[in-house]
Design a protein around this motif. Structure first.
Motif, PDB file in Angstrom:
ATOM      1  N   LEU A 111     -19.015  30.644   9.672  1.00 34.77           N
ATOM      2  CA  LEU A 111     -19.022  29.327   9.050  1.00 34.77           C
ATOM      3  C   LEU A 111     -17.573  28.928   8.829  1.00 34.77           C
ATOM      4  O   LEU A 111     -16.834  29.628   8.135  1.00 34.77           O
ATOM      5  CB  LEU A 111     -19.761  29.372   7.708  1.00 34.77           C
ATOM      6  CG  LEU A 111     -19.621  28.143   6.797  1.00 34.77           C
ATOM      7  CD1 LEU A 111     -20.270  26.914   7.420  1.00 34.77           C
ATOM      8  CD2 LEU A 111     -20.223  28.435   5.418  1.00 34.77           C
ATOM      9  N   GLU A 112     -17.148  27.817   9.440  1.00 35.07           N
ATOM     10  CA  GLU A 112     -15.787  27.332   9.222  1.00 35.07           C
ATOM     11  C   GLU A 112     -15.829  26.121   8.295  1.00 35.07           C
ATOM     12  O   GLU A 112     -16.479  25.117   8.594  1.00 35.07           O
ATOM     13  CB  GLU A 112     -15.080  26.952  10.520  1.00 35.07           C
ATOM     14  CG  GLU A 112     -13.659  26.497  10.232  1.00 35.07           C
ATOM     15  CD  GLU A 112     -12.818  26.181  11.451  1.00 35.07           C
ATOM     16  OE1 GLU A 112     -11.647  25.807  11.256  1.00 35.07           O
ATOM     17  OE2 GLU A 112     -13.323  26.291  12.586  1.00 35.07           O
ATOM     18  N   LEU A 113     -15.109  26.204   7.192  1.00 33.05           N
ATOM     19  CA  LEU A 113     -15.008  25.123   6.223  1.00 33.05           C
ATOM     20  C   LEU A 113     -13.718  24.350   6.470  1.00 33.05           C
ATOM     21  O   LEU A 113     -12.652  24.943   6.579  1.00 33.05           O
ATOM     22  CB  LEU A 113     -15.014  25.682   4.799  1.00 33.05           C
ATOM     23  CG  LEU A 113     -16.178  26.607   4.437  1.00 33.05           C
ATOM     24  CD1 LEU A 113     -15.973  27.181   3.040  1.00 33.05           C
ATOM     25  CD2 LEU A 113     -17.497  25.853   4.519  1.00 33.05           C
ATOM     26  N   GLY A 114     -13.828  23.024   6.559  1.00 31.80           N
ATOM     27  CA  GLY A 114     -12.642  22.221   6.848  1.00 31.80           C
ATOM     28  C   GLY A 114     -12.176  22.416   8.275  1.00 31.80           C
ATOM     29  O   GLY A 114     -10.990  22.642   8.542  1.00 31.80           O
ATOM     30  N   ALA A 115     -13.095  22.305   9.226  1.00 32.71           N
ATOM     31  CA  ALA A 115     -12.798  22.622  10.627  1.00 32.71           C
ATOM     32  C   ALA A 115     -11.918  21.588  11.312  1.00 32.71           C
ATOM     33  O   ALA A 115     -11.347  21.867  12.367  1.00 32.71           O
ATOM     34  CB  ALA A 115     -14.111  22.770  11.403  1.00 32.71           C
ATOM     35  N   GLY A 116     -11.817  20.386  10.752  1.00 33.25           N
ATOM     36  CA  GLY A 116     -11.015  19.349  11.405  1.00 33.25           C
ATOM     37  C   GLY A 116     -11.555  19.042  12.787  1.00 33.25           C
ATOM     38  O   GLY A 116     -12.768  19.032  13.012  1.00 33.25           O
ATOM     39  N   HIS A 117     -10.643  18.800  13.739  1.00 31.22           N
ATOM     40  CA  HIS A 117     -11.107  18.457  15.091  1.00 31.22           C
ATOM     41  C   HIS A 117     -11.439  19.686  15.926  1.00 31.22           C
ATOM     42  O   HIS A 117     -11.802  19.567  17.098  1.00 31.22           O
ATOM     43  CB  HIS A 117     -10.086  17.576  15.817  1.00 31.22           C
ATOM     44  CG  HIS A 117      -8.749  18.212  16.039  1.00 31.22           C
ATOM     45  ND1 HIS A 117      -8.519  19.118  17.039  1.00 31.22           N
ATOM     46  CD2 HIS A 117      -7.567  18.052  15.401  1.00 31.22           C
ATOM     47  CE1 HIS A 117      -7.252  19.499  17.016  1.00 31.22           C
ATOM     48  NE2 HIS A 117      -6.648  18.870  16.022  1.00 31.22           N
ATOM     49  N   GLY A 118     -11.312  20.893  15.337  1.00 31.38           N
ATOM     50  CA  GLY A 118     -11.993  22.038  15.914  1.00 31.38           C
ATOM     51  C   GLY A 118     -11.221  23.004  16.776  1.00 31.38           C
ATOM     52  O   GLY A 118     -11.838  23.799  17.486  1.00 31.38           O
ATOM     53  N   ARG A 119      -9.890  23.006  16.702  1.00 26.42           N
ATOM     54  CA  ARG A 119      -9.176  23.950  17.570  1.00 26.42           C
ATOM     55  C   ARG A 119      -9.580  25.398  17.284  1.00 26.42           C
ATOM     56  O   ARG A 119      -9.724  26.204  18.215  1.00 26.42           O
ATOM     57  CB  ARG A 119      -7.665  23.786  17.409  1.00 26.42           C
ATOM     58  CG  ARG A 119      -7.143  24.028  15.995  1.00 26.42           C
ATOM     59  CD  ARG A 119      -5.626  24.008  15.968  1.00 26.42           C
ATOM     60  NE  ARG A 119      -5.120  24.229  14.616  1.00 26.42           N
ATOM     61  CZ  ARG A 119      -3.903  24.701  14.367  1.00 26.42           C
ATOM     62  NH1 ARG A 119      -3.086  24.991  15.364  1.00 26.42           N
ATOM     63  NH2 ARG A 119      -3.497  24.862  13.114  1.00 26.42           N
ATOM     64  N   ASP A 120      -9.805  25.739  16.011  1.00 22.35           N
ATOM     65  CA  ASP A 120     -10.184  27.110  15.674  1.00 22.35           C
ATOM     66  C   ASP A 120     -11.667  27.372  15.942  1.00 22.35           C
ATOM     67  O   ASP A 120     -12.037  28.452  16.408  1.00 22.35           O
ATOM     68  CB  ASP A 120      -9.848  27.410  14.212  1.00 22.35           C
ATOM     69  CG  ASP A 120      -8.344  27.461  13.967  1.00 22.35           C
ATOM     70  OD1 ASP A 120      -7.578  27.650  14.936  1.00 22.35           O
ATOM     71  OD2 ASP A 120      -7.931  27.296  12.802  1.00 22.35           O
ATOM     72  N   ALA A 121     -12.504  26.383  15.676  1.00 18.65           N
ATOM     73  CA  ALA A 121     -13.936  26.535  15.965  1.00 18.65           C
ATOM     74  C   ALA A 121     -14.156  26.791  17.454  1.00 18.65           C
ATOM     75  O   ALA A 121     -14.976  27.645  17.839  1.00 18.65           O
ATOM     76  CB  ALA A 121     -14.694  25.286  15.517  1.00 18.65           C
TER      77      ALA A 121
END
Length: 213
Positions: free
Chosen positions: A44-54
């Motif tokens: 679960l990623e919180l504060g993923a933004g535009h998703g480079r880490d996701a």
């Protein structure tokens, strides 16, 4: 400040698509190694933004639930995930972390939050959020997060909003001292605190790793 910050981030992502680039953060590279070594299958990623880490987590073989309070950011993430053929392993939800997480108890293996806890959140709201993280993690689940700390060049400057929150250029940051990190780790195990820098200022961060018992 929450509503004003949401609008600010909406405008920022609309005006600057992909503002953090396509490469994952160093923190995400570290976290993926830790998550996979723990046998995790979900994050679960919180504060993923535009998703480079996701997107990086998904490429590493993890099923990702990415949340952010900016629908603009998550729209960009979904487009990039579809183009990369990763739409089937990345789920997105618009969510404000000042509210309870929309997940069942013990339903995720790991949680990741890169500079989300040091946004415009009060100390009380941060403690409530970490309590929610603990609730949704499975036993022995890993939580990796980063915060800007009081050694940062921006600490004590800009517009002060109380509770160690300072605003620069429309971005509000809650700066952490070590006592706050230790307080958030109460009842957890395996606390690790690692200093690092990021960006051009550079920002001074702590990378925190802790496990639900």
């Amino acid at each position: 400040m929450g509503g004003a910050q949401r609008e600010h981030w909406q405008r920022t992502y609309a005006d600057h698509p992909g503002m953090y680039g396509r490469q994952p953060s160093d923190v995400a590279v570290y976290a993926a190694e830790v998550f996979l070594a723990s046998g995790a299958e979900t994050v679960l990623e919180l504060g993923a933004g535009h998703g480079r880490d996701a997107l990086y987590f998904a490429r590493c073989g993890l099923a990702v639930h990415a949340t952010d309070f900016s629908s603009q950011a998550l729209d960009q993430l979904r487009r990039d995930a579809a183009e990369a053929g990763l739409g089937g392993v990345i789920q997105t939800s618009v969510h404000d972390v000042r509210q309870p997480l929309p997940l069942r108890d013990g339903s995720v293996d790991t949680v990741f939050a890169h500079m989300l806890l040091c946004m415009a959140l009060s100390t009380e709201q941060i403690h409530a959020l970490v309590g929610e993280v603990r609730r949704v993690l499975r036993p022995a689940g890993v939580f990796v997060y980063t915060v800007r700390h009081v050694g940062d060049a921006h600490y004590g400057t800009g517009t002060y909003h109380g509770n160690d929150i300072y605003e620069h250029g429309g971005f509000a940051v809650h700066f952490f001292d070590r006592a706050q990190v230790d307080a958030l780790a109460e009842g957890w195990s395996g606390l690790q605190v690692h200093p690092l820098t990021e960006g051009d200022l550079p920002r001074q961060l702590w990378r925190i790793t802790q496990r639900r018992p």
